[in-house]
Design an enzyme around this catalytic site. Structure first.
Site, PDB file in Angstrom:
ATOM      1  N   THR A  29      25.876  42.890  80.979  1.00 41.56           N
ATOM      2  CA  THR A  29      26.558  41.884  80.151  1.00 41.56           C
ATOM      3  C   THR A  29      27.384  42.588  79.074  1.00 41.56           C
ATOM      4  O   THR A  29      26.975  43.639  78.577  1.00 41.56           O
ATOM      5  CB  THR A  29      25.506  40.997  79.464  1.00 41.56           C
ATOM      6  OG1 THR A  29      24.779  40.312  80.486  1.00 41.56           O
ATOM      7  CG2 THR A  29      26.134  39.963  78.543  1.00 41.56           C
ATOM      8  N   LYS A  95      20.510  48.513  73.288  1.00 41.92           N
ATOM      9  CA  LYS A  95      21.243  47.447  73.944  1.00 41.92           C
ATOM     10  C   LYS A  95      20.826  46.109  73.325  1.00 41.92           C
ATOM     11  O   LYS A  95      19.862  46.027  72.602  1.00 41.92           O
ATOM     12  CB  LYS A  95      20.937  47.423  75.446  1.00 41.92           C
ATOM     13  CG  LYS A  95      21.533  48.620  76.172  1.00 41.92           C
ATOM     14  CD  LYS A  95      21.340  48.562  77.689  1.00 41.92           C
ATOM     15  CE  LYS A  95      21.641  47.246  78.281  1.00 41.92           C
ATOM     16  NZ  LYS A  95      22.981  46.706  77.972  1.00 41.92           N
ATOM     17  N   GLY A  96      21.611  45.089  73.652  1.00 47.02           N
ATOM     18  CA  GLY A  96      21.251  43.755  73.181  1.00 47.02           C
ATOM     19  C   GLY A  96      22.210  43.191  72.156  1.00 47.02           C
ATOM     20  O   GLY A  96      21.979  42.097  71.636  1.00 47.02           O
ATOM     21  N   GLY A  97      23.292  43.930  71.886  1.00 44.27           N
ATOM     22  CA  GLY A  97      24.306  43.393  70.969  1.00 44.27           C
ATOM     23  C   GLY A  97      24.805  42.037  71.445  1.00 44.27           C
ATOM     24  O   GLY A  97      25.104  41.154  70.644  1.00 44.27           O
ATOM     25  N   GLY A  98      24.849  41.875  72.764  1.00 45.64           N
ATOM     26  CA  GLY A  98      25.290  40.590  73.329  1.00 45.64           C
ATOM     27  C   GLY A  98      24.132  39.628  73.553  1.00 45.64           C
ATOM     28  O   GLY A  98      24.335  38.511  74.037  1.00 45.64           O
ATOM     29  N   GLU A 104      18.482  42.286  80.992  1.00 48.46           N
ATOM     30  CA  GLU A 104      19.023  43.635  81.224  1.00 48.46           C
ATOM     31  C   GLU A 104      17.891  44.633  81.454  1.00 48.46           C
ATOM     32  O   GLU A 104      17.962  45.491  82.340  1.00 48.46           O
ATOM     33  CB  GLU A 104      19.876  44.066  80.025  1.00 48.46           C
ATOM     34  CG  GLU A 104      21.157  43.251  79.902  1.00 48.46           C
ATOM     35  CD  GLU A 104      21.968  43.543  78.651  1.00 48.46           C
ATOM     36  OE1 GLU A 104      23.154  43.203  78.646  1.00 48.46           O
ATOM     37  OE2 GLU A 104      21.422  44.087  77.675  1.00 48.46           O
TER      38      GLU A 104
HETATM   39  C1  5RP Z   1      24.494  43.001  75.861  1.00 46.39           C
HETATM   40  C2  5RP Z   1      24.538  44.477  75.805  1.00 46.39           C
HETATM   41  C3  5RP Z   1      25.859  45.142  75.958  1.00 46.39           C
HETATM   42  O1  5RP Z   1      25.787  46.029  77.014  1.00 46.39           O
HETATM   43  C4  5RP Z   1      26.185  45.884  74.698  1.00 46.39           C
HETATM   44  O2  5RP Z   1      26.128  44.977  73.597  1.00 46.39           O
HETATM   45  C5  5RP Z   1      27.579  46.521  74.760  1.00 46.39           C
HETATM   46  O3  5RP Z   1      28.547  45.529  74.774  1.00 46.39           O
HETATM   47  P1  5RP Z   1      30.086  45.831  74.918  1.00 46.39           P
HETATM   48  O4  5RP Z   1      30.314  46.318  76.308  1.00 46.39           O
HETATM   49  O5  5RP Z   1      30.732  44.500  74.640  1.00 46.39           O
HETATM   50  O6  5RP Z   1      30.464  46.862  73.881  1.00 46.39           O
HETATM   51  O7  5RP Z   1      23.544  45.147  75.650  1.00 46.39           O
HETATM   52  O8  5RP Z   1      23.222  42.495  75.608  1.00 46.39           O
END
Ligand code: 5RP
Length: 220
Positions: A29, A95-98, A104
């Site tokens: 994601t 991870k987990g910013g989204g 995941e």
């Molecule tokens: C989502 C994630 C993403 O992989 C992470 O946030 C990186 O995001 P981006 O590709 O937009 O920089 O862990 O839960």
């Protein structure tokens, strides 16, 4: 396209060679993965389906005509492609910013190879400058937050955000994660924590970083 976005695109392009001959993919994601999904549109005839880590990625996959499969029906996967918020030299990640960290982590665990794609700005020596996402059962959020303070962090509820699993996310600031595996195990053991965003027990196998000169390929 911003410059970071152009580097994400490069990383996504570099991942294409890793899916040669593979018919079922695990898909992460985020904005980097969105580039990868766009690129898949041209190769979809070779792809039987994908296991998706979020409703957002599921929607994009369906839009380009790639069937989304249930992990329970396909067993272990040959490959998982996903982004990251931070990457250390051992290919351990935050991870987990989204907010999709739980699915995941499940797909990463169920995959024989985890290829992480990112712009080179995600590379760090020590994890923790990026606030650590912790998905919690809503009734446990205050309790878990107090435990995060005991670990030296500054927890902040991600306001107005509910995960695809119906839970909440606490972003923990100010952690210097010198022992990622131990920190992952410690936070995993707190009642009410669904998943936390350190991917150290199951790190990436390959990291493809887009930078100004091309692609850096990291392996351990
Ligand atoms: C989502 C994630 C993403 O992989 C992470 O946030 C990186 O995001 P981006 O590709 O937009 O920089 O862990 O839960």
């Amino acid at each position: 396209m911003s410059s970071a976005d152009a580097l994400k695109r490069k990383a996504a392009e570099a991942a294409l060679k890793y899916i040669d001959g593979i018919s079922i993919l695990g898909i992460g994601t985020g904005s980097t993965v969105n580039h990868f999904i766009e690129l898949l549109a041209e190769r979809k005839s070779n792809i039987e389906g994908a296991v998706s880590s979020s409703d957002a990625s599921t929607e994009l996959l369906k839009k380009i005509g790639i069937p989304v499969l249930n992990l329970n029906s396909v067993g272990d996967l040959d490959i998982y492609i996903d982004g990251a918020d931070e990457i250390n030299p051992h290919l351990q990640l935050i991870k987990g910013g989204g907010g999709a960290l739980t699915r995941e982590k499940i797909i990463a665990a169920a995959s024989r190879k985890f290829v992480c794609i990112a712009d080179a700005g995600k590379k760090v020596d020590v994890l923790g400058a990026f606030p650590l996402p912790v998905e919690v059962i809503p009734m446990a959020r205050s309790y878990v937050s107090r435990q995060m303070v005991k670990l030296g962090g500054s927890p902040q509820l991600r306001e107005g955000f509910i995960t695809d699993n119906g839970n909440q996310i606490i972003d923990v600031h100010n952690l210097e994660i010198l022992q990622p595996i131990e920190m992952e195990q410690t936070i995993n053991n707190i009642p009410g924590v669904v998943t936390m965003g350190i991917f150290a027990m199951r790190p990436a196998d390959v990291v493809l970083l887009g930078d100004e000169n091309g692609i850096q390929t990291l392996t351990v």
